[in-house]
Design an enzyme around this catalytic site. Structure first.
Site, mmCIF file in Angstrom:
data_model
loop_
_atom_site.group_PDB
_atom_site.id
_atom_site.type_symbol
_atom_site.label_atom_id
_atom_site.label_comp_id
_atom_site.label_asym_id
_atom_site.label_seq_id
_atom_site.Cartn_x
_atom_site.Cartn_y
_atom_site.Cartn_z
ATOM 1 N N PRO A 5 0.776 -1.141 0.094
ATOM 2 C CA PRO A 5 -0.111 -0.127 -0.153
ATOM 3 C C PRO A 5 1.001 1.191 0.014
ATOM 4 O O PRO A 5 1.865 1.269 0.725
ATOM 5 C CB PRO A 5 -0.750 -0.131 1.277
ATOM 6 C CG PRO A 5 -0.459 -1.195 2.018
ATOM 7 C CD PRO A 5 0.583 -1.758 1.276
ATOM 8 N N GLU A 6 0.650 2.214 -0.717
ATOM 9 C CA GLU A 6 1.208 3.487 -1.135
ATOM 10 C C GLU A 6 0.318 4.521 -0.591
ATOM 11 O O GLU A 6 -0.914 4.264 -0.209
ATOM 12 C CB GLU A 6 1.875 3.620 -2.355
ATOM 13 C CG GLU A 6 2.504 2.380 -2.906
ATOM 14 C CD GLU A 6 3.115 2.605 -4.296
ATOM 15 O OE1 GLU A 6 3.408 3.544 -4.856
ATOM 16 O OE2 GLU A 6 3.392 1.391 -4.782
#
Ligand SMILES: [Zn+2]
Length: 275
Positions: A2-3
């Site tokens: 996840p960014e």
């Protein structure tokens, strides 16, 4: 992993709630189940279990790739790392095999930290800066101008791709959004950061913000990790599209390895030039 857009989407969902779940702010932590005590980075798991009890969650926000939960006393931070996800579910609903850390909230809700690969981390600290210190600027903040970016780029003589992944350079980008930003900016991933002209700096600034905003609009990408709802993966220009046509010029997308990370780019739109 996840960014920024994926973490921001999770923070937003927990903060405002939805048709199927209430907002998390205002709820009290009545208990915690630690099936993988190593999730707790600080303090030690026994002390964490003791100190988190009875705390009320005041808000849910994000800094870099961290979820930040200001409490009535202290702050909890969660880093999802490779495969983490957070979901609010009714207490008593089936617990998933990867729900290693579960916060039992008042009103019959569980905040479940699912994490197949177990790299995630939970912090409970008096001052969030104890964890967040050293993070670079937020790329979507109003103060992050092309000029700011240019100054930082010229302070390094590093290849662009690993520099964009460096959380002390700028916070929140990972492999997806770095590749997408460089394609939008028409810059080769190995270009030296201090060789960019002012026009190229401007393009990179727009490319970074454009890719992140597009990710946010699609609620992030559901890829490589357990995450519900995002569909930005259907709009990637180059990321994980090796051999498929560049959406701009139809040249097949190429994949190289830069600093041990798979890196996707269009050899025609992003030619190697300068150093
Ligand atoms: Zn192209």
């Amino acid at each position: 992993m996840p960014e920024l857009p994926e973490v921001e989407t999770i923070a937003r969902m927990l903060r405002v709630g939805s048709t199927t779940q209430p907002p998390v702010p205002g709820r009290t932590i009545d208990g915690v189940t630690l099936r993988w005590p190593r999730h707790i980075a600080t303090p030690g798991a026994p002390r964490f279990r003791r100190e988190i009890l009875g705390r009320t969650i005041r808000d849910v926000s994000r800094r870099g790739k961290y979820l930040v939960f200001p409490l009535d006393q202290g702050t909890m931070l969660i880093h999802l790392k490779m495969s983490g996800d957070l979901a609010l579910l009714p207490t008593g609903s089936p617990v998933g095999p990867y729900d290693h850390t579960v916060f039992h909230l008042d009103g019959g809700w569980d905040l479940r930290f699912g994490d197949a690969r177990k790299f995630g981390k939970v912090f409970l600290v008096d001052d969030p800066n104890a964890v967040l210190t050293g993070l670079g600027p937020e790329p979507l903040a109003a103060g992050f101008t092309a000029r700011t970016l240019g100054g930082r780029l010229h302070g390094h003589a590093r290849a662009l791709k690993p520099l964009l992944l460096d959380q002390t350079f700028v916070a929140g980008l990972g492999n997806i959004y770095a590749d997408e930003a460089l394609h939008r900016a028409r810059l080769h991933p190995l270009r030296r950061s201090n060789s960019l002209t002012p026009t190229e700096v401007q393009r990179l600034w727009r490319g970074m913000r454009g890719a992140l905003r597009a990710g946010l609009r699609h609620n992030g990408a559901s890829i490589d990790w357990v995450y519900r709802g995002g569909e930005y993966q259907n709009h990637f220009r180059v990321y994980q599209r090796e051999g498929r046509p560049c959406p701009v010029c139809r040249t097949p997308v190429r994949r190289i390895v830069v600093g041990q990370r798979g890196t996707h780019y269009c050899p025609s739109c992003q030619p190697r030039r300068g150093h």
